[in-house]
Enzyme design. Structure first.
Site, PDB file in Angstrom:
ATOM      1  CB  SER A 259     -54.187   1.157   1.616  1.00 34.48           C
ATOM      2  OG  SER A 259     -55.123   2.197   1.654  1.00 34.48           O
ATOM      3  CE  LYS A 260     -47.736   3.088  -1.445  1.00 33.20           C
ATOM      4  NZ  LYS A 260     -46.188   2.661  -1.891  1.00 33.20           N
ATOM      5  NE  ARG A 261     -54.329   5.619  -3.800  1.00 31.79           N
ATOM      6  CZ  ARG A 261     -53.460   5.849  -4.398  1.00 31.79           C
ATOM      7  NH1 ARG A 261     -52.551   4.683  -4.745  1.00 31.79           N
ATOM      8  NH2 ARG A 261     -53.422   6.867  -5.375  1.00 31.79           N
ATOM      9  NE  ARG A 489     -52.444   9.372  -0.465  1.00 33.56           N
ATOM     10  CZ  ARG A 489     -51.173   8.925  -0.147  1.00 33.56           C
ATOM     11  NH1 ARG A 489     -50.694   8.966   0.987  1.00 33.56           N
ATOM     12  NH2 ARG A 489     -50.592   8.607  -1.267  1.00 33.56           N
TER      13      ARG A 489
END
Length: 539
Positions: A259-261, A489
């Site tokens: 996932s891009k998170r 992130r």
RNA sequence: GCCCCGUUAGUCUAGCGGUCAGGACACGGCCCUCUCAAGGCUGGGACAGGAGUUCAAUUCUCCUACGGGGCACCA
């Protein structure tokens, strides 16, 4: 387990939906489809699944073409190049789906449902509270078909659902797993046609795969559980289903679905950060798959053609492979080293040249470039993917300036809040513009109580990896959302790790020690050389 | 909660009844070397657990645990 191959020509497809950035998963599944097609002298089709009107966009569709071309995948039929069984864009096939749906309605395999969204939500909530599988309760299943037809004709909104068998089992033959058996009572009366008249994935997929003559459906494992529904649809139409091959899902480091998170998932991110397309493809070919040399050792580096030469999808391993950037970078280095120096120069220049931000970046750094030699230094934060954060950078990330190192712990907490807020805002931003970015940054810093200067410095360092950069908002804009979010992130992870602080302090103390030694050395060097001769003097 | 899939080192993987459990990334050491890379050598590190089948289980079966996915008028 060998993949069954019928005698007629192989036709495979990928069917991405044009929502958001072009995804590495699309390239992954695309690679195996393309390789399978090539290995069997078959046809590889690209179909665009844009039945979700709310989320689909043409820009995203274009980006898919661009990125898939970038990694080197070529399709034989698709919306951009046409082909004998088009159109290849589902939004242009509404009439086909409606026609087929009418057929199912006529045969009684499907029925109209007038239930409201509220009622469905209620049903699901009740089922969940009773610990049952949430599914449609069949409220409209028994409705008289003529009556339902009349109601629909009168303009009442409805969907069309598949009438699933209420007992027995459906056996899904999966080429990698053998047969997987599902209890029909577990299965939902799936919606086939939405009230807007557009098909759901399930209907469109089955109809298109059949009409396009697809022989092998090679797709991600997340579809395995809906395959029994698809099989029921094939049966309702009286069609022969294709061979199903469900590939493992690419994973984040924590093993959840990629996932891009948690990972850069956009192919554009890799293109921009200087991953070579052949390295990317090679890396994807290593996910769940391996080739070996005559000695039995694994071959790590191979081209698409080499992969095709001895392709055996039956060798795919089913554990979900973690998408490891470290290894990708290693493979990329392998490819870079294998280039002739002149080729490397050429490709690096081409890479710079194909980046559409060139002008924007140039205008940002222009004032800081007394001679071209300085250009690379100032431009590098815009072209890199991930950044390294050294000692000084870490201090600044924690919201500390040189003057306030004593407040380290407090500031680290506040700066965490800034980054968390910022990530949320940037994710949600519909308009990636300089003013919107400025507003987000200012509000994030103000909310946290950190001083504007310190807060912006922390963000600058996170974004650019250094305390000196062109104006922050413009820089963030040029870096781009996907890359910036990856960096933020990364920084969040650093700040959440207490070791970071310890390491920073440890590094600081050894730096101090080094400085002390340097000072001592300098002092000695400055003294007149009275007794520097002879080894005895050294003691 | 229900259903389905999976499980070899931190990670990618080989293995398809008898192997010193092989290779690669990462990590440590040594060599090479003006630095850094790269390269070479080398080290530590894995069959989730338990039953069963078998002369023999990493490999076959079952159970448990853990991980993942699915359960939408999203794909």
């Amino acid at each position: 387990m060998p993949i069954p191959v019928p005698h007629h020509p192989v036709r495979v497809r990928i069917a991405p939906s044009p929502t958001g950035d072009p995804h590495v998963g699309t390239a992954y599944i695309g690679l195996f489809n393309a390789a399978f097609a090539r290995a069997h002298h078959g046809t590889f089709v690209l179909r665009i699944e844009d039945t979700d009107q709310k989320r689909s966009s043409l820009a995203s569709e274009q980006a898919i073409y661009q990125s898939l071309h970038w990694v080197g995948l070529r399709w034989d039929e698709g919306p951009d190049i046409g082909g004998p069984v088009g159109p290849y864009r589902q939004s242009e096939r509404s009439a086909i789906y409606q026609h087929h749906c009418a057929q199912l309605l006529a045969s009684g395999a499907a029925y109209r449902c007038f239930c409201s969204a509220e009622r469905l939500d209620q049903v699901r909530a009740d089922q969940r509270s009773r610990k049952e599988t949430a599914r449609y309760d069949g409220y409209c299943r028994g409705l008289d078909a003529q009556h339902a037809q009349a109601q629909a004709d009168a303009g009442q909104e409805c969907v069309i659902r598949l009438r699933m068998p209420t007992d027995g089992e459906t056996e899904v033959p999966d080429a990698l797993r053998g047969s997987v058996v599902y209890d029909n009572r577990q299965m939902d009366d799936q919606v086939l046609l939405k009230s807007d008249g557009l098909p759901t994935y399930h209907l469109a997929n089955v109809v298109d795969d059949h009409l396009m003559g697809i022989t092998h459906v090679i797709r991600a494992e997340e579809w395995l559980n809906s395959t029994p529904k698809h099989l029921q649809l094939y049966a309702a139409f009286g069609w022969q289903p294709p061979v199903f091959v469900h590939m493992p899902l690419l994973r984040n480091a924590d093993k959840s679905k990629i996932s891009k998170r948690k990972n850069p998932t956009s192919l554009q991110f890799y293109q921009r950060s200087g991953i070579l397309p052949e390295a990317m493809l090679n890396f994807l070919g290593l996910m769940g798959y391996s080739r070996k040399d005559p000695e039995g050792d694994d071959i790590e580096k191979f081209s698409f053609e080499e992969m095709v030469a001895d392709l055996d999808l039956g060798r795919i391993s089913l554990g979900g492979p973690v998408f490891d950037l470290e290894k990708l970078r290693w493979i990329n280095g392998l490819y870079i080293r294998s280039l002739a120096p002149s080729q490397l120069a050429q490709r690096a220049l081409a890479w710079l040249d194909e980046d559409e931000r060139a002008g924007e970046i140039a205008s940002l750094i222009q004032e800081r470039v007394p001679e071209f030699g300085d250009y690379l230094h100032h431009a590098s934060p815009f072209y890199r993917g991930t950044l390294d954060y050294g000692l000084q950078a870490r201090y600044l990330l924690m919201g500390c300036t040189a003057k306030k190192k004593t407040a380290v712990r407090l500031s680290a907490k506040a700066s965490r809040a800034v980054f968390e807020d910022l990530v949320g805002q940037f994710e949600a931003l519909t308009d990636w513009s300089v003013p919107a970015i400025e507003q987000a940054v200012r509000s994030a810093v103000e909310k946290s109580g950190v001083g504007l200067g310190d807060g912006m410095m922390a963000i600058r360092v996170a974004a650019c990896g250094r305390p000196a950069s062109p104006p922050l908002f413009e820089s963030i804009h040029a870096i781009g959302r996907a890359t910036l979010l990856v960096r933020l992130r990364h920084v969040q992870a650093l700040l959440a790790d207490p070791r970071m602080l310890v390491e920073a302090l440890h590094a600081a103390s050894s730096e101090l020690e080094a400085a002390r030694q340097a000072l001592q050395f300098a002092t000695e060097a400055a003294q007149p050389a009275t007794d520097t001769s002879g080894p005895a003097a050294a003691t």
